[in-house]
Design a protein around this motif. Structure first.
Motif, short mmCIF file in Angstrom:
data_model
loop_
_atom_site.label_atom_id
_atom_site.label_comp_id
_atom_site.label_asym_id
_atom_site.label_seq_id
_atom_site.Cartn_x
_atom_site.Cartn_y
_atom_site.Cartn_z
N HIS A 1 0.83 -1.17 -0.09
CA HIS A 1 -0.29 0.04 -0.01
C HIS A 1 0.81 1.38 0.02
CE1 HIS A 1 -3.56 2.51 0.56
NE2 HIS A 1 -2.65 3.27 1.36
N PHE A 2 0.46 2.25 -0.77
CA PHE A 2 1.12 3.61 -0.94
C PHE A 2 0.00 4.59 -0.74
CE2 PHE A 2 3.55 0.26 -3.34
CZ PHE A 2 4.87 0.56 -3.00
N SER A 3 0.72 5.82 -0.33
CA SER A 3 -0.23 6.85 -0.36
C SER A 3 -0.77 7.32 -1.89
CB SER A 3 0.69 8.13 0.42
OG SER A 3 0.65 7.90 1.72
N VAL A 4 0.39 7.32 -2.70
CA VAL A 4 0.24 7.67 -4.10
C VAL A 4 0.80 6.78 -5.05
CG1 VAL A 4 0.47 9.31 -5.90
CG2 VAL A 4 0.08 10.16 -3.27
N ALA A 5 0.35 6.24 -6.01
CA ALA A 5 0.72 5.22 -7.09
C ALA A 5 0.68 6.17 -8.28
CB ALA A 5 0.03 4.05 -7.54
N VAL A 6 1.88 6.44 -8.97
CA VAL A 6 2.25 7.42 -10.24
C VAL A 6 2.27 6.12 -11.33
CG1 VAL A 6 3.63 9.07 -11.34
CG2 VAL A 6 3.36 9.16 -8.82
N ILE A 7 1.65 6.23 -12.36
CA ILE A 7 1.71 5.53 -13.34
C ILE A 7 2.20 6.07 -14.80
CG2 ILE A 7 0.43 3.84 -14.71
CD1 ILE A 7 -1.61 3.58 -12.26
N GLY A 8 3.42 5.53 -15.05
CA GLY A 8 4.27 6.10 -16.03
C GLY A 8 5.77 6.94 -15.70
N GLY A 9 6.77 6.55 -16.18
CA GLY A 9 7.95 6.98 -15.63
C GLY A 9 8.60 7.93 -16.96
N GLY A 10 7.78 8.82 -17.49
CA GLY A 10 8.26 9.84 -18.57
C GLY A 10 8.69 10.89 -17.46
N GLN A 11 8.67 12.24 -18.09
CA GLN A 11 8.87 13.44 -17.76
C GLN A 11 7.77 13.78 -16.78
OE1 GLN A 11 8.88 13.29 -21.20
NE2 GLN A 11 7.62 14.91 -21.90
N ALA A 12 6.62 13.20 -17.10
CA ALA A 12 5.42 13.81 -16.14
C ALA A 12 5.64 12.99 -14.89
CB ALA A 12 4.11 13.32 -17.00
N GLY A 13 5.57 11.65 -14.93
CA GLY A 13 5.69 10.81 -13.65
C GLY A 13 6.76 11.16 -13.06
N LEU A 14 8.21 11.54 -13.55
CA LEU A 14 8.97 11.79 -12.65
C LEU A 14 8.98 13.33 -12.19
CD1 LEU A 14 12.10 10.59 -14.96
CD2 LEU A 14 11.14 9.51 -12.72
N SER A 15 8.13 14.18 -12.74
CA SER A 15 8.10 15.34 -12.23
C SER A 15 7.05 15.21 -10.95
CB SER A 15 7.47 16.51 -13.25
OG SER A 15 8.29 16.38 -14.33
N MET A 16 6.10 14.20 -10.97
CA MET A 16 5.16 14.26 -10.16
C MET A 16 5.76 13.76 -8.74
SD MET A 16 1.94 14.45 -9.74
CE MET A 16 2.05 15.17 -8.15
N SER A 17 6.81 12.59 -9.21
CA SER A 17 7.74 12.17 -7.88
C SER A 17 8.66 13.26 -7.27
CB SER A 17 8.53 11.23 -8.38
OG SER A 17 9.34 10.51 -7.41
N TYR A 18 8.97 14.01 -8.01
CA TYR A 18 9.77 15.27 -7.59
C TYR A 18 9.02 16.19 -6.47
CZ TYR A 18 12.37 19.55 -7.32
OH TYR A 18 13.12 20.70 -7.07
N TYR A 19 7.72 16.29 -6.86
CA TYR A 19 7.03 17.02 -5.99
C TYR A 19 6.60 16.29 -4.68
CZ TYR A 19 7.42 21.16 -9.17
OH TYR A 19 8.06 22.17 -9.68
N LEU A 20 6.16 15.10 -5.12
CA LEU A 20 5.73 14.35 -3.79
C LEU A 20 6.78 14.02 -2.78
CD1 LEU A 20 3.73 11.59 -5.83
CD2 LEU A 20 2.78 13.57 -4.17
N LYS A 21 8.01 13.94 -3.25
CA LYS A 21 9.16 13.84 -2.38
C LYS A 21 9.49 15.00 -1.51
CE LYS A 21 12.89 11.45 -3.61
NZ LYS A 21 14.23 11.22 -4.13
N GLN A 22 9.39 16.02 -2.13
CA GLN A 22 9.52 17.40 -1.45
C GLN A 22 8.48 17.43 -0.63
OE1 GLN A 22 9.06 20.63 -4.20
NE2 GLN A 22 11.44 21.03 -4.06
#
Length: 431
Positions: free
Chosen positions: A16-37
């Motif tokens: 279980h995760f708080s958020v699942a991001v589907i897709g590892g292109g520039q969009a998915g990685l950008s989402m990960s950047y802000y979630l990590k922040q």
């Protein structure tokens, strides 16, 4: 909608995760950047490898059509010495490699998502398939960052063409030498079609181009890149709801232009004067002949009208703001078709290969939620769907022109990350 039921006994315990991001292109990685922040635990699921599209689905001579200064991924702007140049394929890949390291996202590569559905206890079930292994995980919220270009469009008439004709889609094209001898038919004149036709033409190949309704724009006008002018005019900040076409702009074909060799116009009329054969839109194949619509002249005129209309808007902006800039003038046709040719005998043409450049269809069939319109496109406002906790990121014109590009995805990802972190705040605003 899928009628599958969740796997009763997955082969490994459900994570279980708080958020699942589907897709590892520039969009998915950008989402990960802000979630990590924000310290939000999440996982990024990528069915192939991160940013693979840029490595595997671009031709050898590919370059950006937007200037390097517009490459502004979160925390990772372009820092090279040519902001007004256009990165080539290998430079783009190297830049993205640096972004991947910069984000250091919790990515799981080689994981294909086969279903996203509501979870009985709240949140979402995300079913996955990895080779021979299949399983599932759950998430409170899900961001779909898989883009909107999934299934290559190839018309059914392609099945009736002779087996001797090599047929590929634009994402498979690499260079002229990789195609068999003979003329090449390029079908479609959007960004990919026009640039691939140019690549073949410059390599000395005989090219037949079926010209569609794609518009075009100038590369440089009145002393600057047109992109620079449009940025000053705030065009790239215009949200979709303020565009004259509203959501209809999402269906528009991109203007053709190129960043190749420092950037220039793509003028199909000039190519025709140099020997490229231009026809109207390809309509059918029958009795051994390719059949084309009698709309070549109209399509060329329409593309030029758009070209001149954009330049005229720049003229007005310069005049209204008293800007000192070199003079400009409307484009005037350097070649005009003498007649509309609607048939081409395939055997006599010498065509040995076809490159289909007529786009892609979105495929969100794996999302088992009632959020789509009649054409299978997700309904959303700035990526926020009617399904609480489900978002989209990286789609063309998700919010602005740059939403599906390096220039605007960071702004969209930051907005969604704020929404994910504090949904109650947004609900209060709406109320």
């Amino acid at each position: 909608m899928s009628t599958q039921t969740p796997t009763a006994n997955p082969p490994f315990p459900e994570e279980h995760f708080s958020v699942a991001v589907i897709g590892g292109g520039q969009a998915g990685l950008s989402m990960s950047y802000y979630l990590k922040q924000r310290g939000i635990d999440h996982v990024v699921l990528e069915k192939r490898s991160v940013t693979h599209t840029w490595r595997e689905q671009r031709w050898d001579a590919f370059s950006l059509v937007t200037p390097n200064w517009q490459c502004a991924l979160p925390g990772y702007p372009y820092r090279g010495d040519d902001p007004h140049g256009f990165m080539k394929k290998e430079e783009i890949v190297a830049w993205l490699d640096g972004f991947v390291r910069h984000v250091d996202a919790p990515v799981r590569e080689g994981v294909s998502v086969t279903r996203v559905a509501p979870r009985p206890k709240g949140g979402f079930l995300v079913q996955t398939s990895t080779g021979q292994l299949a399983g599932s995980l759950s998430a409170d919220q899900v961001v779909i960052a898989s883009g909107g270009y999934h299934t290559p469009i190839v018309p059914r008439m392609a099945e009736r063409l002779p087996a001797s004709i090599v047929q590929i889609q634009s994402s498979e094209y690499r260079n002229a030498a990789a195609l068999p001898k003979g003329a090449v038919l390029v079908v479609g004149s959007g960004q990919s079609g026009a640039q691939i036709a140019e690549d073949l033409h410059l390599s000395g190949r005989d090219v037949v181009l079926a010209v569609g309704e794609a518009p075009r724009c100038a590369r440089f006008y009145r002393g600057r890149d047109v992109v620079d002018w449009l940025a000053d005019m705030k065009y790239y900040d215009m949200p979709v709801e303020e565009h004259p076409l509203r959501e209809g702009v999402r269906d528009n074909t991109n203007h053709y232009v190129t960043g190749r060799d420092g950037g220039r116009d793509i003028d199909l009329r000039k190519f025709a004067s140099e020997g490229m054969q231009l026809y109207g839109a390809l309509e059918d194949f029958a009795d051994g002949a390719l059949r084309f619509k009698p709309n070549l002249g109209a399509n060329l005129d329409s593309a030029d009208d758009t070209y001149n209309r954009i330049n005229a808007s720049i003229d007005r902006f310069i005049a209204q703001n008293g800007i000192d800039a070199p003079s400009g003038e409307p484009y005037r046709a350097v070649w005009t078709p003498q007649q509309e040719r609607t048939a081409l005998d395939l055997d006599a043409s010498g065509i040995g290969s076809i490159v289909w450049c007529i786009g892609f269809r979105p495929d969100f069939s794996w999302i088992d939620l009632p959020i789509f319109n009649g054409r299978g496109y997700p309904g959303h406002t700035r990526g926020v769907t009617a399904q609480e906790g489900l978002y989209f990121l990286g789609l063309p014109w998700l919010h602005t022109w740059g939403s599906g590009r390096f220039s605007g995805v960071a702004r969209d990802a930051a907005y969604l990350a704020e929404r994910i972190a504090a949904p109650a705040r947004f609900d209060a605003r709406a109320a």
